[in-house]
Design an enzyme around this catalytic site. Structure first.
Site, PDB file in Angstrom:
ATOM      1  N   GLU A 271       0.563  -1.163   0.541  1.00 24.52           N
ATOM      2  CA  GLU A 271       0.001  -0.018   0.173  1.00 24.52           C
ATOM      3  C   GLU A 271       1.125   1.046  -0.208  1.00 24.52           C
ATOM      4  O   GLU A 271       1.750   1.252   0.694  1.00 24.52           O
ATOM      5  CB  GLU A 271      -0.968   0.018   1.405  1.00 24.52           C
ATOM      6  CG  GLU A 271      -2.028  -1.418   0.993  1.00 24.52           C
ATOM      7  CD  GLU A 271      -3.261  -1.252   2.116  1.00 24.52           C
ATOM      8  OE1 GLU A 271      -3.214   0.151   3.110  1.00 24.52           O
ATOM      9  OE2 GLU A 271      -4.412  -1.477   2.160  1.00 24.52           O
ATOM     10  N   GLU A 358     -12.508   2.072   3.278  1.00 27.38           N
ATOM     11  CA  GLU A 358     -11.834   2.055   4.394  1.00 27.38           C
ATOM     12  C   GLU A 358     -12.778   2.861   5.371  1.00 27.38           C
ATOM     13  O   GLU A 358     -13.888   3.910   5.197  1.00 27.38           O
ATOM     14  CB  GLU A 358     -10.534   3.001   4.385  1.00 27.38           C
ATOM     15  CG  GLU A 358      -9.238   2.418   3.797  1.00 27.38           C
ATOM     16  CD  GLU A 358      -7.752   3.612   4.146  1.00 27.38           C
ATOM     17  OE1 GLU A 358      -6.890   2.964   3.972  1.00 27.38           O
ATOM     18  OE2 GLU A 358      -8.126   4.832   4.213  1.00 27.38           O
TER      19      GLU A 358
HETATM   20  P1  C2E Z   1      -4.252   4.088   7.045  1.00 26.30           P
HETATM   21  O1  C2E Z   1      -2.515   3.355   6.019  1.00 26.30           O
HETATM   22  O2  C2E Z   1      -4.755   4.728   5.819  1.00 26.30           O
HETATM   23  O3  C2E Z   1      -4.734   2.894   7.991  1.00 26.30           O
HETATM   24  C1  C2E Z   1      -5.465   2.550   7.956  1.00 26.30           C
HETATM   25  C2  C2E Z   1      -6.250   3.560   9.276  1.00 26.30           C
HETATM   26  O4  C2E Z   1      -7.105   3.882   9.587  1.00 26.30           O
HETATM   27  C3  C2E Z   1      -5.678   2.773  10.839  1.00 26.30           C
HETATM   28  O5  C2E Z   1      -4.756   3.299  11.693  1.00 26.30           O
HETATM   29  C4  C2E Z   1      -7.125   1.731  11.252  1.00 26.30           C
HETATM   30  O6  C2E Z   1      -6.286   1.732  12.549  1.00 26.30           O
HETATM   31  C5  C2E Z   1      -7.858   3.119  11.442  1.00 26.30           C
HETATM   32  N1  C2E Z   1      -9.176   2.594  11.200  1.00 26.30           N
HETATM   33  C6  C2E Z   1      -9.582   1.591  10.406  1.00 26.30           C
HETATM   34  N2  C2E Z   1     -10.306   1.660  10.341  1.00 26.30           N
HETATM   35  C7  C2E Z   1     -11.217   2.283  10.695  1.00 26.30           C
HETATM   36  C8  C2E Z   1     -12.428   3.059  10.885  1.00 26.30           C
HETATM   37  O7  C2E Z   1     -13.599   2.373  10.905  1.00 26.30           O
HETATM   38  N3  C2E Z   1     -12.759   3.895  11.785  1.00 26.30           N
HETATM   39  C9  C2E Z   1     -11.284   4.824  11.985  1.00 26.30           C
HETATM   40  N4  C2E Z   1     -11.633   6.164  12.990  1.00 26.30           N
HETATM   41  N5  C2E Z   1     -10.138   4.379  11.939  1.00 26.30           N
HETATM   42  C10 C2E Z   1     -10.193   3.359  11.711  1.00 26.30           C
HETATM   43  P2  C2E Z   1      -3.442   3.685  12.375  1.00 26.30           P
HETATM   44  O8  C2E Z   1      -3.391   2.175  13.075  1.00 26.30           O
HETATM   45  O9  C2E Z   1      -3.230   4.220  13.468  1.00 26.30           O
HETATM   46  O10 C2E Z   1      -2.322   3.743  11.639  1.00 26.30           O
HETATM   47  C11 C2E Z   1      -1.968   4.890  10.375  1.00 26.30           C
HETATM   48  C12 C2E Z   1      -1.528   5.010   9.964  1.00 26.30           C
HETATM   49  O11 C2E Z   1       0.006   5.255   9.296  1.00 26.30           O
HETATM   50  C13 C2E Z   1      -1.423   4.061   8.861  1.00 26.30           C
HETATM   51  O12 C2E Z   1      -2.941   4.536   8.110  1.00 26.30           O
HETATM   52  C14 C2E Z   1      -0.524   4.257   7.795  1.00 26.30           C
HETATM   53  O13 C2E Z   1      -0.197   5.005   6.442  1.00 26.30           O
HETATM   54  C15 C2E Z   1       0.501   4.504   8.485  1.00 26.30           C
HETATM   55  N6  C2E Z   1       1.120   2.583   9.390  1.00 26.30           N
HETATM   56  C16 C2E Z   1       1.074   2.040   9.970  1.00 26.30           C
HETATM   57  N7  C2E Z   1       1.260   0.653   9.555  1.00 26.30           N
HETATM   58  C17 C2E Z   1       2.354   0.973   8.883  1.00 26.30           C
HETATM   59  C18 C2E Z   1       3.901   0.364   8.337  1.00 26.30           C
HETATM   60  O14 C2E Z   1       3.799  -0.168   8.879  1.00 26.30           O
HETATM   61  N8  C2E Z   1       4.647   1.091   7.730  1.00 26.30           N
HETATM   62  C19 C2E Z   1       3.975   2.431   7.200  1.00 26.30           C
HETATM   63  N9  C2E Z   1       5.500   2.983   6.316  1.00 26.30           N
HETATM   64  N10 C2E Z   1       3.289   3.138   7.477  1.00 26.30           N
HETATM   65  C20 C2E Z   1       2.220   2.751   8.944  1.00 26.30           C
HETATM   66 CA    CA Z   2      -3.065   1.566   4.373  1.00 25.42          CA
HETATM   67 CA    CA Z   3      -5.467   4.897   3.905  1.00 22.30          CA
END
Ligand code: C2E
Ligand code: CA
Ligand code: CA
Length: 426
Positions: A271, A358
């Site tokens: 992604e 999402e």
């Molecule tokens: P993302 O890739 O857009 O991931 C989706 C985020 O939305 C995740 O937040 C997820 O927990 C959250 N989410 C999913 N469904 C819902 C929902 O129904 N409502 C709400 N309010 N939130 C929802 P998370 O886990 O805090 O991750 C935030 C961002 O951090 C991710 O956005 C991604 O850009 C980054 N990230 C996470 N893991 C990695 C990684 O291993 N490597 C990199 N480079 N970035 C990461």
């Molecule tokens: Ca993502």
């Molecule tokens: Ca996303």
């Protein structure tokens, strides 16, 4: 949860009947003091007379003689008179949508959400509960916590970064067809930390490559474990940052790591965000093409935020379009969001790529996605991100629920419409 007995609420409403109704609701929530006012000017006078520090909650109508709700919100924010605001209105949902966007950009005042009148107790309770949850959620470390490179390096050495997994479900069948890998930090003092606490500090440093490889390595291990348990059709999506995607050496290392686990490239989806790809198009294109040639899936993440054109999109070999939750959450009640959602799904379909929504939190939004023929949904309605070992049980326990969600076409119309909506994302 906070004890409400020492909190103050203010109800601003020109209709005496509606005002009495809302005052009674707020009183039933055990607020210590409930003030009331007829319009914005009256509200500012009441607050001035009350004189103490900020009130916790203002529940205000939009359309009032004298000073209207918009003007009142501006005053409340500027003079820091209130902590939280909820806007109530009988007006066009489009107007409420504009108000929400206006409020969430003002850091001093929290616009919790908007509600159509008449306000129902359960909606009000849910909105306040959510605020309490966000405040008290173990995952949210205090804002001031920031980490040094040394601390991050130690965390990496001690394997404190670990992947959580969030299921993705085919909307037509309710079958779980993949998971997204989301990094967490099992911090020895602060507990489980979300990416926004640490990824910005890792990005742009030498730690980004080893951090990403550590997450990928653990995700691949999980993929193998799930396969041994019989979950063959699950794909694993992994987020890549701009700097890692633009680095050909790194891409080579990732591919070697995948091979060393014996994983099929077809079972992995990388992604990358729309803004990131579009701003480094030429550097990213070659590596995206390499990955695609090897058979990996590629998802354009956060689609809709960066406003890339269909022409730009068609130049990249994506297999999946992930529509940002800003256009999914609450789309059922917000015509503007729904319009962008519909056109994003259409773009995906025209290009022949899988569309993933999402941030699907409610049945109403799920229903809209069904109507618009979106392919896949991801969000709290299905499940929050979870540790790997919870996944097999979760699948077992939710299989029927997801199947019936997919089949909910007829029964959905019996569901009571959601009348309130919360602003922003935790
Ligand atoms: P993302 O890739 O857009 O991931 C989706 C985020 O939305 C995740 O937040 C997820 O927990 C959250 N989410 C999913 N469904 C819902 C929902 O129904 N409502 C709400 N309010 N939130 C929802 P998370 O886990 O805090 O991750 C935030 C961002 O951090 C991710 O956005 C991604 O850009 C980054 N990230 C996470 N893991 C990695 C990684 O291993 N490597 C990199 N480079 N970035 C990461
Ligand atoms: Ca993502
Ligand atoms: Ca996303």
């Amino acid at each position: 949860m906070d004890s409400r007995s020492n909190q103050v609420a203010l109800v601003v409403e020109d209709s005496a009947v509606q005002r009495a109704h809302m005052v009674a609701l707020v009183q039933s929530l055990q607020f210590g003091t409930v003030l009331e006012a007829r319009d914005g000017v009256d509200a500012l006078r009441v607050l001035d007379n009350y004189g103490k520090n900020q009130v916790y909650l203002v529940l205000t109508d939009l359309d009032m003689p004298g000073m209207d709700g918009i003007e009142l919100i501006r005053h409340l924010g500027e003079h820091q008179l209130a902590e939280n605001v909820i806007v109530t209105s009988a007006r066009d949902p489009r107007l409420l949508e504009v108000i929400e966007n206006m409020g969430s950009s003002d850091g001093r005042l929290h616009l919790l959400g908007t509600m159509l009148k008449p306000v129902a107790l359960e909606d009000l309770t849910a909105m306040l509960k959510r605020v309490d949850q966000i405040k008290h959620a173990g995952m949210v470390a205090p804002d001031h916590v920031s980490f040094t490179l040394q601390e991050l390096e130690t965390a990496l050495e001690q394997n404190q970064f670990t992947p959580y997994f969030q299921p993705k479900v085919a909307i037509a069948s309710g079958v779980v067809n993949g998971v997204e890998t989301l990094a967490r930090w099992q911090h020895p003092i602060h507990g489980v930390l979300a990416p926004f606490h640490f990824i910005p500090s890792i990005e742009g440093t030498l730690l980004m490559a080893p951090f990403t490889l550590a997450i990928i390595d653990q995700a691949l291990r999980q993929l193998n474990t799930w396969r041994r348990l019989g979950h063959y059709a699950i794909t694993v999506s992994i987020n890549l940052s701009a700097e890692t995607l633009a680095d050909s050496d790194f891409i080579g290392r990732v591919d070697a790591l995948v091979n060393s686990h014996g994983a099929a490239p077809e079972s992995l989806i990388w992604e990358v965000t729309e803004t990131m790809v579009m701003s480094h198009l030429s550097e990213c294109l070659a590596n995206l093409a390499r990955l695609r040639l090897k058979g990996y899936g590629l998802a354009m993440d956060d689609y809709g935020i960066g406003y890339s054109s269909m022409q730009q999109l068609s130049r990249c070999p994506f297999t999946e379009l992930k529509i940002d939750r800003a256009f999914v959450y609450g789309a059922a009640e917000r015509p503007n969001r729904r319009a962008i959602l519909a056109s994003s799904i259409e773009v995906g379909h025209r290009l022949g790529i899988t569309t993933v929504a999402e941030g699907v939190e409610s049945l109403l939004d799920w229903n809209v996605l069904q109507e618009l023929s979106c392919d896949v949904a991801q969000g709290y309605l299905i499940a929050k991100p979870m540790p790997a070992d919870e996944f097999p049980n979760w699948i077992r326990e939710n299989r029927l629920r997801l199947r019936s969600l997919a089949a909910s076409g007829a029964s959905k119309r019996l569901h009571r419409p959601e009348r309130s909506r919360t602003v922003g994302w935790q």
